[in-house]
Enzyme design. Structure first.
Site, short mmCIF file in Angstrom:
data_model
loop_
_atom_site.label_atom_id
_atom_site.label_comp_id
_atom_site.label_asym_id
_atom_site.label_seq_id
_atom_site.Cartn_x
_atom_site.Cartn_y
_atom_site.Cartn_z
CG ASN A 41 -0.40 -0.10 2.54
OD1 ASN A 41 0.56 -0.81 2.76
ND2 ASN A 41 -1.00 0.61 3.48
CB CYS A 52 -5.16 -1.53 -1.91
SG CYS A 52 -6.57 -0.61 -1.27
CD GLU A 54 -5.22 -6.15 -1.28
OE1 GLU A 54 -5.67 -6.70 -0.27
OE2 GLU A 54 -4.97 -4.92 -1.30
CB CYS A 84 -10.71 -2.77 0.43
SG CYS A 84 -10.11 -2.24 -1.19
CB CYS A 87 -8.50 -4.92 -3.50
SG CYS A 87 -7.43 -3.46 -3.53
#
Length: 129
Positions: A41, A52, A54, A84, A87
């Site tokens: 992140n 993020c 991901e 999240c 993501c």
């Protein structure tokens, strides 16, 4: 392969830029090409803007030319640092419903979910005209 994903996600988390939330996260993706792509992140002063872990890992994967995900590892310091909602949708763009998503802590894998457990009834290309 799970241990390689964990190690890559952990190394990425250790490089996270999280001066505002103080919540570093790392992610690693095993792509169909057999390579592992990692991301962390990255926050900025316009918190909560940023990206993020991901999303960073997906960006690395796509930039390298890979398009399909075989497995994912996400690591954070909370009990279960799952992706999240945004993501989860981004991962669904490149992964099958049964793709394993390993949720890790500093000690290793804490729990594994299928992507469709994290994002049931996902919106995908079949919903588009």
């Amino acid at each position: 392969m799970k241990s390689e994903l964990f190690a890559a996600a952990k190394a990425a988390m250790d490089r996270a830029y999280a001066p505002y939330s103080h919540f570093p996260v790392g992610a690693a993706i095993l792509a169909e090409d057999g390579r592992v792509y990692a991301g962390c992140n990255v926050e900025n002063a316009s918190f909560p803007e940023g990206w993020c872990a991901e999303t960073s890992a997906l960006g690395a994967m796509v930039t390298a030319g890979a398009r399909r995900i075989r497995a994912v590892a996400v690591i954070g310091t909370a009990a279960l640092t799952t992706p999240c909602g945004g993501c989860r949708q981004r991962l669904a763009e490149f992964a099958a419903a049964d793709t394993p998503v390993h949720i890790c802590g500093p000690e290793g894998v804490r729990q594994t979910f299928r992507l469709d457990e994290l994002l049931p009834a996902a919106f995908d290309k079949e919903h588009l005209p």
